[in-house]
Design a protein around this motif. Structure first.
Motif, short mmCIF file in Angstrom:
data_model
loop_
_atom_site.label_atom_id
_atom_site.label_comp_id
_atom_site.label_asym_id
_atom_site.label_seq_id
_atom_site.Cartn_x
_atom_site.Cartn_y
_atom_site.Cartn_z
N TYR A 1 0.83 -1.20 0.00
CA TYR A 1 0.00 0.00 0.00
C TYR A 1 0.87 1.25 0.00
CZ TYR A 1 -4.30 -2.67 0.83
OH TYR A 1 -5.38 -3.51 0.71
N GLU A 2 1.94 1.24 0.76
CA GLU A 2 2.83 2.39 0.81
C GLU A 2 3.44 2.66 -0.57
OE1 GLU A 2 4.40 5.72 2.26
OE2 GLU A 2 3.10 4.40 3.43
N ALA A 3 3.85 1.60 -1.25
CA ALA A 3 4.45 1.73 -2.59
C ALA A 3 3.44 2.27 -3.60
CB ALA A 3 4.98 0.38 -3.06
N GLN A 4 2.17 2.00 -3.39
CA GLN A 4 1.12 2.45 -4.31
C GLN A 4 0.44 3.73 -3.84
OE1 GLN A 4 -1.51 -0.87 -5.64
NE2 GLN A 4 -0.19 -2.09 -4.30
N ASN A 5 0.93 4.31 -2.73
CA ASN A 5 0.37 5.52 -2.14
C ASN A 5 -1.11 5.33 -1.76
OD1 ASN A 5 0.69 8.10 -1.12
ND2 ASN A 5 0.11 9.10 -3.03
N ILE A 6 -1.37 4.18 -1.16
CA ILE A 6 -2.72 3.83 -0.72
C ILE A 6 -2.71 3.74 0.81
CG2 ILE A 6 -4.47 2.00 -0.71
CD1 ILE A 6 -3.54 1.23 -3.50
N ALA A 7 -3.81 4.12 1.42
CA ALA A 7 -3.94 3.97 2.87
C ALA A 7 -5.27 3.28 3.17
CB ALA A 7 -3.90 5.33 3.56
N GLU A 8 -5.32 2.61 4.31
CA GLU A 8 -6.56 2.00 4.78
C GLU A 8 -7.19 2.94 5.80
OE1 GLU A 8 -6.49 -2.67 4.87
OE2 GLU A 8 -4.73 -1.88 5.91
N LEU B 1 -7.85 5.81 -0.82
CA LEU B 1 -8.16 5.27 0.50
C LEU B 1 -9.06 4.05 0.33
CD1 LEU B 1 -9.09 8.21 2.92
CD2 LEU B 1 -7.06 6.81 2.92
N LEU B 2 -8.74 3.02 1.08
CA LEU B 2 -9.59 1.83 1.12
C LEU B 2 -10.41 1.92 2.41
CD1 LEU B 2 -6.94 -0.82 0.07
CD2 LEU B 2 -8.61 0.34 -1.37
N ILE B 3 -11.72 1.95 2.26
CA ILE B 3 -12.62 2.20 3.38
C ILE B 3 -13.12 0.89 3.98
CG2 ILE B 3 -14.80 3.26 4.09
CD1 ILE B 3 -12.76 5.35 3.29
N ASN B 4 -12.98 0.78 5.30
CA ASN B 4 -13.58 -0.32 6.06
C ASN B 4 -14.59 0.32 7.01
OD1 ASN B 4 -14.14 -2.71 7.43
ND2 ASN B 4 -12.41 -2.43 8.82
N ASN B 5 -15.86 0.04 6.79
CA ASN B 5 -16.92 0.66 7.59
C ASN B 5 -17.26 -0.21 8.80
OD1 ASN B 5 -20.44 1.32 7.21
ND2 ASN B 5 -18.98 2.52 8.31
N VAL B 6 -17.23 0.42 9.99
CA VAL B 6 -17.61 -0.26 11.23
C VAL B 6 -18.81 0.49 11.80
CG1 VAL B 6 -16.89 -0.86 13.56
CG2 VAL B 6 -15.24 -0.96 11.69
N VAL B 7 -19.90 -0.24 11.98
CA VAL B 7 -21.12 0.38 12.51
C VAL B 7 -21.04 0.40 14.03
CG1 VAL B 7 -23.62 0.21 12.67
CG2 VAL B 7 -22.47 -0.37 10.53
N ASN B 8 -21.22 1.61 14.60
CA ASN B 8 -21.19 1.80 16.05
C ASN B 8 -22.35 2.74 16.41
OD1 ASN B 8 -20.67 2.42 18.70
ND2 ASN B 8 -18.53 2.98 18.40
N ALA B 9 -23.43 2.16 16.89
CA ALA B 9 -24.63 2.93 17.20
C ALA B 9 -24.40 3.95 18.32
CB ALA B 9 -25.77 1.99 17.58
#
Length: 182
Positions: free
Chosen positions: A102-109, A139-147
């Protein structure tokens, strides 16, 4: 040498080979799938770490399990880990490889905490806005639901946190009211 250092060495070696052969994205997908298998099937790791089974039996198991579904570079790395009795570092090695790639491709999570599940369109908008803010191409998005957030978003990208949740705003307001400041 610590397991983390050893995992980093294997990850670096595989990263260099994958980059030279132009298969970084493919290798990430394959390693993520292997990590999912390892984490969801505890008996897989127990088998690989069990001294009652020979290296040849473990190599044959790896070969039959992954041949055809992963590249030869990834398969060879797994075989080397079996040969050197280092299967315990498989998950940390995969995490380090993904981070390097990810660093080499300039991508972040990014982990996005929200009160309700985000739509794909919302994830795309968040990725576009916050990629610019953190200086990344994607950016690669990981969605976490937190009510508990009540509304708004809380976004974690690496060690940075952007907190625009209603809960944090109410907490700030409460602190101001208690201390008597405006």
């Amino acid at each position: 040498m610590s397991n983390v250092a050893v995992a980093n060495r294997y990850a670096n070696a595989l990263f260099q080979v994958a980059r030279e052969k132009g298969i970084l994205i493919q290798a990430i997908e394959e390693l993520q799938a292997i990590k999912d298998v390892v984490q969801s099937t505890p008996s897989f790791s127990k088998f690989l770490e069990n001294p009652k089974f020979t290296k040849d039996q473990k190599r044959a198991f790896i070969q039959s399990s992954f041949q055809g579904s992963v590249s030869s570079e990834v398969l060879n790395t797994l075989q080397i880990l079996v040969d050197r009795k280092r299967t315990d570092i498989l998950v940390p090695m995969i995490k380090k490889f993904v981070a390097l790639s990810y660093e080499a491709q300039n991508i972040a999570e990014a982990t996005v905490f929200s009160a309700k599940a985000l739509t794909e369109e919302e994830k795309t908008q968040i990725a576009q806005v916050f990629a610019v803010k953190v200086g990344k191409a994607k950016l690669l998005i990981n969605n976490v639901v937190n009510a508990d957030l009540l509304g708004g978003l809380k976004i974690r990208i690496g060690d940075r946190i952007f907190d625009g949740s209603v809960k944090s705003q109410l907490d700030r307001l409460e602190r101001q009211l208690v201390t008597g400041t405006r």
